[in-house]
Design a protein around this motif. Structure first.
Motif, PDB file in Angstrom:
ATOM      1  N   ARG A  81       6.883  -1.849  -1.705  1.00 56.40           N
ATOM      2  CA  ARG A  81       6.028  -0.734  -1.265  1.00 56.40           C
ATOM      3  C   ARG A  81       4.843  -0.540  -2.217  1.00 56.40           C
ATOM      4  NH1 ARG A  81       5.818   0.221   3.894  1.00 56.40           N
ATOM      5  NH2 ARG A  81       7.827   0.783   4.844  1.00 56.40           N
ATOM      6  N   LYS A  84       2.356  -3.434  -1.665  1.00 61.73           N
ATOM      7  CA  LYS A  84       1.571  -3.280  -0.443  1.00 61.73           C
ATOM      8  C   LYS A  84       0.446  -2.271  -0.628  1.00 61.73           C
ATOM      9  CE  LYS A  84       4.654  -4.465   3.401  1.00 61.73           C
ATOM     10  NZ  LYS A  84       5.329  -3.947   4.610  1.00 61.73           N
ATOM     11  N   ALA A  85       0.773  -1.146  -1.238  1.00 59.96           N
ATOM     12  CA  ALA A  85      -0.229  -0.100  -1.444  1.00 59.96           C
ATOM     13  C   ALA A  85      -1.372  -0.605  -2.318  1.00 59.96           C
ATOM     14  CB  ALA A  85       0.418   1.127  -2.073  1.00 59.96           C
ATOM     15  N   ASN A  88      -3.667  -3.237  -0.642  1.00 63.12           N
ATOM     16  CA  ASN A  88      -4.561  -2.657   0.363  1.00 63.12           C
ATOM     17  C   ASN A  88      -5.832  -2.067  -0.243  1.00 63.12           C
ATOM     18  OD1 ASN A  88      -2.961  -3.303   2.570  1.00 63.12           O
ATOM     19  ND2 ASN A  88      -1.887  -1.342   2.572  1.00 63.12           N
ATOM     20  N   ARG A  89      -5.840  -1.851  -1.565  1.00 62.95           N
ATOM     21  CA  ARG A  89      -7.011  -1.245  -2.226  1.00 62.95           C
ATOM     22  C   ARG A  89      -7.843  -2.241  -3.023  1.00 62.95           C
ATOM     23  NH1 ARG A  89      -2.853   2.397  -0.611  1.00 62.95           N
ATOM     24  NH2 ARG A  89      -3.637   4.545  -0.734  1.00 62.95           N
ATOM     25  N   ILE A 103      -2.080   4.563  -4.929  1.00 65.11           N
ATOM     26  CA  ILE A 103      -0.935   5.003  -4.124  1.00 65.11           C
ATOM     27  C   ILE A 103      -1.162   6.449  -3.715  1.00 65.11           C
ATOM     28  CG2 ILE A 103       1.550   5.427  -4.087  1.00 65.11           C
ATOM     29  CD1 ILE A 103       1.821   3.205  -6.234  1.00 65.11           C
ATOM     30  N   ALA A 107       1.341   8.648   2.700  1.00 63.22           N
ATOM     31  CA  ALA A 107       0.497   7.692   3.432  1.00 63.22           C
ATOM     32  C   ALA A 107       0.902   6.254   3.144  1.00 63.22           C
ATOM     33  CB  ALA A 107      -0.974   7.900   3.086  1.00 63.22           C
ATOM     34  N   ASP A 108       1.467   6.017   1.953  1.00 64.78           N
ATOM     35  CA  ASP A 108       1.913   4.681   1.557  1.00 64.78           C
ATOM     36  C   ASP A 108       3.434   4.555   1.554  1.00 64.78           C
ATOM     37  OD1 ASP A 108      -0.578   3.203   0.938  1.00 64.78           O
ATOM     38  OD2 ASP A 108      -0.886   4.847  -0.471  1.00 64.78           O
ATOM     39  N   ASP A 373      -9.182   4.753   0.510  1.00 62.92           N
ATOM     40  CA  ASP A 373      -8.029   4.711  -0.391  1.00 62.92           C
ATOM     41  C   ASP A 373      -7.190   5.991  -0.323  1.00 62.92           C
ATOM     42  OD1 ASP A 373     -10.260   5.921  -1.488  1.00 62.92           O
ATOM     43  OD2 ASP A 373      -9.697   5.487  -3.558  1.00 62.92           O
ATOM     44  N   HIS A 374      -7.593   6.916   0.564  1.00 59.78           N
ATOM     45  CA  HIS A 374      -6.797   8.115   0.868  1.00 59.78           C
ATOM     46  C   HIS A 374      -6.506   8.107   2.380  1.00 59.78           C
ATOM     47  CE1 HIS A 374      -8.591   9.141  -2.981  1.00 59.78           C
ATOM     48  NE2 HIS A 374      -7.820  10.197  -3.078  1.00 59.78           N
ATOM     49  N   ARG A 377      -1.795   8.588   7.470  1.00 59.57           N
ATOM     50  CA  ARG A 377      -0.753   7.916   8.246  1.00 59.57           C
ATOM     51  C   ARG A 377      -0.633   8.589   9.611  1.00 59.57           C
ATOM     52  NH1 ARG A 377       5.090   7.844   5.515  1.00 59.57           N
ATOM     53  NH2 ARG A 377       6.408   7.798   7.380  1.00 59.57           N
TER      54      ARG A 377
END
Length: 394
Positions: A81, A84-85, A88-89, A103, A107-108, A373-374, A377
């Motif tokens: 987890r 992945k977070a 993604n950034r 993170i 949302a993550d 980055d915010h 979800r």
């Protein structure tokens, strides 16, 4: 594993992947789950719904993590987890921007965990007992992925009290950050105080909004309220504002802002930094007959919950009324709310009331939001906390 059974009719949100189970939705607990334990959540028909982190002290009694019963919540699950977070950034990190939220909690799929990258350092906030249990795993994974000089914890949060956790600040990995860490955002340098600054050290959620607002400032007289370390101020000067007045109640914020102007080589002769309560200062400016071409209002959270929304709406209305009264005809108000309890339509209505009270006719010309980055979800709309409006006085 301890088992949580939900009341009849209280399982809908959990099936729809919403990550919060409130204490009132629980029928019974089988076993003796302790705060921070991983539990399995079932409906009244004994059908598995999800795994989650339990906390009997909190109104949010279970924070759901995983809806596939085959995916055990073990060390590798947490590492995956986090990875992945972060991945993604990575595209957001460039030579013009070395600051990013790594993170973003729910949302993550990591409820209660915030991690921000500031140049070579990472600032971490832990809001939940479940994350506290696996803190060492998370810090180790962040250290392996990003090889920072240091990871520092800023878990001095009101929310920890509800989780039965004490405040905790201190080094978790590597070196303690220096008094000021030099970061770059939108090509502008800032000195960030990770150890003693507000929140985790800096408000990187306004990165894009600062740049957007700066497009309107060339040759304009600007007032930046709740300026903190000068995000809107510095962007305004870089884009050619004729003058900027920055207002914040914190002496440290004003000192940091002035330092940031110097390290960017910006001309400070047309800058006024004022340490004052913003509402008080706006009232004084009104009495003096001052006028501005563009005003930024970026206040702290006025509505921490829906119960506080009515009172917060009055505070937002009064603040924006004072701001609108200081604008020249054709002037712009960049106004924000970071209260998750206030949606954008309610915020628009509040600004409309403020304009009516100020005797101003206004247009909404742009709607701000939080950056990539915010993320928000889909199953957790509460994560959409930052909203803003660019308002023109007609």
């Amino acid at each position: 594993m301890n088992k949580i059974i939900l009341n009849k009719g209280k399982d809908k949100a959990a099936w729809q992947l919403h990550p919060w189970v409130f204490s009132g939705a629980i029928s019974k607990a089988l076993g003796k789950p302790q705060n921070g334990d991983i539990v399995s959540v079932y409906n009244i028909e004994d059908e598995f719904i999800a795994y989650g982190m339990y906390n009997g002290n909190s109104r949010v009694a279970v924070r759901l993590l995983e809806w596939d019963p085959r995916n055990e919540i073990d060390e590798q699950w947490w590492r995956n987890r986090v990875k992945k977070a972060v991945n993604n950034r990575l595209s957001l990190l460039t030579d013009q921007n070395n600051t990013v939220r790594l993170i973003f909690a729910e949302a993550d799929f990591l409820p209660g965990l915030i991690a921000d990258k500031y140049a070579d350092y990472i600032s971490v906030q832990i809001h939940s007992a479940g994350i506290e249990r696996v803190k060492d795993i998370i810090i180790d994974e962040l250290a392996q992925l990003l090889e920072p000089k240091g990871i520092y914890e800023r878990s001095d949060l009101k929310s920890r009290e509800y989780e039965g956790l004490p405040d905790t600040n201190g080094k978790l990995f590597g070196d303690v950050p220096p008094e000021f860490v030099d970061i770059i955002e939108n090509g502008i340098h800032y000195q960030v105080n990770i150890v003693e600054g507000q929140k985790s050290g800096f408000y990187c959620d306004q990165r894009e909004n600062r740049a957007i607002t700066a497009k309107y400032v060339h040759g304009k007289k600007v007032l930046d309220c709740f300026s903190y370390s000068g995000g809107f101020t510095l962007n305004a000067f870089r884009e050619g504002a004729s003058s900027v007045t920055s207002v914040d109640s914190s002496a440290l914020a004003i000192e940091t802002l002035n330092n940031n102007i110097k390290i960017n080589g910006l001309d400070s002769k047309n800058h006024i930094a004022v340490q004052s309560d913003v509402n008080k200062y706006l009232r004084e400016l009104g009495e003096q007959g001052e006028k501005f071409d563009l005003i930024v209002l970026d206040p702290p959270k006025y509505a921490p919950s829906r119960a506080a929304l009515e009172k917060a709406s009055r505070a937002y209305k009064d603040l924006n009324r004072r701001g609108l009264m200081l604008l020249n005809s054709g002037g712009l108000l960049a106004t924000f709310s970071c209260s998750g309890a206030m949606d954008i339509e309610t915020f628009k209505q509040v600004i409309a009331w403020a304009a009516l009270d100020a005797g101003k006719e206004i247009q909404f010309i742009y709607q701000y939001c939080q950056p990539e980055d915010h993320p928000v979800r889909a199953s957790f709309p509460e994560g959409e906390y930052l909203k803003g409006l660019l308002v023109r006085v007609v």
